[in-house]
Design an enzyme around this catalytic site. Structure first.
Site, PDB file in Angstrom:
ATOM      1  N   LYS A 134       8.242 -10.387  -0.191  1.00  0.00           N
ATOM      2  CA  LYS A 134       7.666 -10.255  -1.585  1.00  0.00           C
ATOM      3  C   LYS A 134       6.696 -11.833  -1.525  1.00  0.00           C
ATOM      4  CE  LYS A 134       8.042  -8.064  -4.623  1.00  0.00           C
ATOM      5  NZ  LYS A 134       7.310  -7.073  -5.233  1.00  0.00           N
ATOM      6  N   GLU A 172       1.394  -3.848   1.260  1.00  0.00           N
ATOM      7  CA  GLU A 172       1.666  -3.167  -0.270  1.00  0.00           C
ATOM      8  C   GLU A 172       0.748  -3.895  -1.383  1.00  0.00           C
ATOM      9  OE1 GLU A 172       5.645  -2.543  -0.634  1.00  0.00           O
ATOM     10  OE2 GLU A 172       5.587  -2.675  -2.606  1.00  0.00           O
ATOM     11  N   ASN A 225       3.331   0.723  -5.255  1.00  0.00           N
ATOM     12  CA  ASN A 225       4.039   1.088  -6.524  1.00  0.00           C
ATOM     13  C   ASN A 225       3.407   0.762  -7.709  1.00  0.00           C
ATOM     14  OD1 ASN A 225       5.372  -1.708  -5.585  1.00  0.00           O
ATOM     15  ND2 ASN A 225       5.509  -1.326  -7.570  1.00  0.00           N
ATOM     16  N   HIS A 232      10.091   2.373  -4.120  1.00  0.00           N
ATOM     17  CA  HIS A 232      10.203   0.698  -4.822  1.00  0.00           C
ATOM     18  C   HIS A 232      11.765   0.379  -5.327  1.00  0.00           C
ATOM     19  CE1 HIS A 232       9.899  -0.829  -8.765  1.00  0.00           C
ATOM     20  NE2 HIS A 232       9.308  -1.785  -8.156  1.00  0.00           N
ATOM     21  N   ASN A 241      13.790  -2.407  -7.818  1.00  0.00           N
ATOM     22  CA  ASN A 241      14.075  -3.818  -8.432  1.00  0.00           C
ATOM     23  C   ASN A 241      15.380  -4.196  -8.299  1.00  0.00           C
ATOM     24  OD1 ASN A 241      11.916  -2.307 -10.451  1.00  0.00           O
ATOM     25  ND2 ASN A 241      11.648  -4.491 -10.613  1.00  0.00           N
ATOM     26  N   ASP A 279       9.416   5.381  -6.692  1.00  0.00           N
ATOM     27  CA  ASP A 279      10.829   5.164  -7.372  1.00  0.00           C
ATOM     28  C   ASP A 279      11.309   6.039  -8.236  1.00  0.00           C
ATOM     29  OD1 ASP A 279      12.806   3.745  -8.670  1.00  0.00           O
ATOM     30  OD2 ASP A 279      11.743   1.946  -8.902  1.00  0.00           O
ATOM     31  N   ASP A 293       4.094  -7.821   0.014  1.00  0.00           N
ATOM     32  CA  ASP A 293       3.753  -6.992  -1.229  1.00  0.00           C
ATOM     33  C   ASP A 293       3.621  -8.549  -2.214  1.00  0.00           C
ATOM     34  OD1 ASP A 293       3.314  -5.970  -3.487  1.00  0.00           O
ATOM     35  OD2 ASP A 293       5.466  -5.295  -3.768  1.00  0.00           O
ATOM     36  N   LYS A 303      10.264  -6.866   4.456  1.00  0.00           N
ATOM     37  CA  LYS A 303       9.254  -6.846   3.638  1.00  0.00           C
ATOM     38  C   LYS A 303       9.161  -8.164   2.911  1.00  0.00           C
ATOM     39  CE  LYS A 303       7.744  -3.329   1.199  1.00  0.00           C
ATOM     40  NZ  LYS A 303       8.136  -2.190   0.231  1.00  0.00           N
ATOM     41  N   ASN A 338       1.939  -7.887  -4.933  1.00  0.00           N
ATOM     42  CA  ASN A 338       1.869  -7.287  -6.361  1.00  0.00           C
ATOM     43  C   ASN A 338       0.552  -7.346  -6.892  1.00  0.00           C
ATOM     44  OD1 ASN A 338       5.331  -8.076  -6.684  1.00  0.00           O
ATOM     45  ND2 ASN A 338       4.587  -5.934  -7.152  1.00  0.00           N
TER      46      ASN A 338
HETATM   47  O1  GKR Z   1      12.283  -7.869  -8.235  1.00  0.00           O
HETATM   48  O2  GKR Z   1      10.895  -9.215  -8.767  1.00  0.00           O
HETATM   49  C1  GKR Z   1      10.969  -8.199  -8.098  1.00  0.00           C
HETATM   50  C2  GKR Z   1       9.892  -7.510  -7.704  1.00  0.00           C
HETATM   51  O3  GKR Z   1       8.540  -8.064  -7.673  1.00  0.00           O
HETATM   52  C3  GKR Z   1       9.571  -6.158  -8.521  1.00  0.00           C
HETATM   53  O4  GKR Z   1       9.734  -6.496  -9.890  1.00  0.00           O
HETATM   54  C4  GKR Z   1       8.508  -5.462  -8.087  1.00  0.00           C
HETATM   55  O5  GKR Z   1       8.362  -4.267  -9.016  1.00  0.00           O
HETATM   56  O6  GKR Z   1       9.765  -5.060  -5.979  1.00  0.00           O
HETATM   57  C5  GKR Z   1       8.720  -4.586  -6.879  1.00  0.00           C
HETATM   58  C6  GKR Z   1       7.423  -4.288  -6.043  1.00  0.00           C
HETATM   59  O7  GKR Z   1       7.456  -3.789  -5.075  1.00  0.00           O
HETATM   60  O8  GKR Z   1       6.591  -4.159  -6.510  1.00  0.00           O
HETATM   61 MG    MG Z   2       5.544  -3.308  -4.647  1.00  0.00          MG
END
Ligand code: GKR
Ligand code: MG
Length: 445
Positions: free
Chosen positions: A207, A260, A289, A339, A341, A313, A235, A205, A237
């Protein structure tokens, strides 16, 4: 008459660990991340472990729960968690949740009592000589858990004077690569190949929420080209508008295994309504999530058919709650995932046991673990091999705490000026005055 051991002590220990300058919609990860460890001792001399998010608010909440826990029988732990949940000490959500990923709203969705639930389950498992997954839901469903390789754009830490960890001298190729800048598609592919070499991942995945979506899709395409058999997801976000999300994703069939949280609330519509429109327009599989973090949101999301996969999560749902979500999703033909962190090895074990108790065809579990691998707080952290984690044979969580390491991680926490996550601090070295905007990728200003 007491039938099971009673809790004699509850310790709440804040800890910190090192991280890379990982980029997300929220900014750039700080050099240190924080977590909170719960250690329960019982009258038989056993120790139970749990871990959750870090920061002073979480510590305060957990400290407030001690009176509910000490003196209670481990066999009656569900009643203890129930009393905690009814105590009114949990901050109340106004309904927004984390639809816009606003980190200040995390406290409304993080159920700190999950760390206590985990520690109780660890003790009960040791008492009954059973793994934790055998005590959840319908019991153990599988012997190993598939995990994914969580890829991140990484910024150049040398553009800051912050104390990021340097592993350039490591003999391990992944350990070197994970601390290096990775912004171009080729660098993301290099990251994925190094992670695959070390951990054997078949799922990845990326980010997103960092560059414009079409640039991030270039990285996704490059990943698929380099690893045609791998399953790739992204993802951002919720960073993209509905229109952008459709534009970026409409030609990604056969390349993206799911997308995602591509978009979120806009123009007066909730994230659940907008995600349904996205799904309807693209026919891609959709995970979240962000738009579903509690049962009421799940009801509305399912009614709308806004997603295929819920990344439940345990930190948001509790371990029992997450398995329960997985059970109903399975009955309804939907998919459970997890999910994550940044976290330590206790969370890894909590995720693995939760996933092992969840029925059906679950999706590869998220974990940020590969960015922290080597910073174990336990003597026998679970290992990712061939992209999978095997459920240990030992009872409980199957991990043993190393108090020397915990106390070192606690010292690190105590040296920090602030314990609250704020990804804008490191980001402002790259873009002066940078501020979070839920609709603008972090490097698009
Ligand atoms: O670790 O910065 C991060 C992620 O962006 C996390 O804060 C997210 O909540 O990975 C997470 C997600 O799937 O949204
Ligand atoms: Mg996410």
């Amino acid at each position: 008459m007491r039938c099971t051991p009673v809790i004699t002590e509850m310790k709440v220990i804040p800890v910190a660990g090192y991280d890379s300058m990982l980029m997300t919609l929220s900014g750039a990860h700080a050099p240190l991340f924080t977590r909170t460890i719960v250690i329960l001792e019982d009258s038989s001399g056993n120790t139970g472990l749990g871990e959750t998010h870090g920061g002073d608010d979480i510590i305060k909440v957990l400290e407030g729960y001690k009176d509910f826990v000490v003196g209670q029988e481990i066999g009656n732990y569900r009643a203890v968690i129930g009393r905690i949940q009814k105590s009114g000490l949990i901050p109340r959500d106004d309904g927004e949740g984390i639809q816009k990923l606003d980190l200040k709203n995390l406290k409304f969705v993080v159920r700190a009592e999950t760390a206590i639930e985990s520690a109780f389950l660890d003790l009960l498992g040791k008492f009954l000589d059973l793994p934790v997954c055998a005590l959840l839901g319908g019991g153990q469903q599988r012997k190993e858990i598939e995990t994914l390789g969580y890829l991140f754009y990484v910024s150049d830490k040398n553009k800051t004077d912050l104390p990021y960890i340097d592993e350039s001298g490591s003999s391990d190729a992944w350990f070197r690569i994970r601390r290096r800048e990775a912004l171009a598609p080729e660098a993301i592919v290099e990251q994925a190949l190094a992670a695959r070499e070390k951990y054997g991942f078949r799922h990845f995945k990326l980010k997103g929420g960092v560059f414009m979506g079409h640039q991030e899709m270039e990285a996704v395409r490059a990943l698929k080209k380099a690893m045609p058999d791998a399953r790739i997801s992204i993802d951002p976000n919720g960073a993209w508008s509905l229109e952008e999300a459709i534009e970026y994703c409409k030609d990604m069939h056969g390349i993206l295994s799911y997308v995602e949280d591509p978009c979120g609330p806009e123009k007066g519509f909730s994230g659940r309504e907008i995600m349904w429109e996205f799904k309807n327009a693209t026919r891609l599989r959709v995970a979240t999530n962000m738009i579903v973090t509690n049962w009421r949101q799940l009801y509305h999301g399912v009614t709308l058919r806004a997603f295929d996969i819920v990344l439940a999560d345990p930190n948001f749902w509790t371990m029992n709650g997450s398995v329960r979500v997985g059970q109903v999703l399975d009955e309804w033909g939907l998919t459970w995932g997890c999910h994550s962190n940044n976290h330590f090895d206790i969370t890894l074990a909590m995720y693995v046991h939760t996933a092992a108790a969840t029925p059906g065809n679950i999706t590869a579990m998220d974990t940020h673990w590969i960015w922290q691998d080597g910073q174990d707080l336990c003597k026998n952290a679970m290992k990712i091999e061939n992209g999978r984690i095997r459920i240990p044979d030992e009872p409980g969580l199957g991990i043993d705490i190393d108090m020397d390491r915990v106390m070192k991680a606690n010292e690190l926490y105590n040296k920090m000026d602030s314990h609250d996550r704020d990804d804008s601090v490191a980001m402002q070295y790259l873009i002066p005055g940078w501020k979070f905007d839920s609709k603008r990728p972090c490097l698009v200003r």
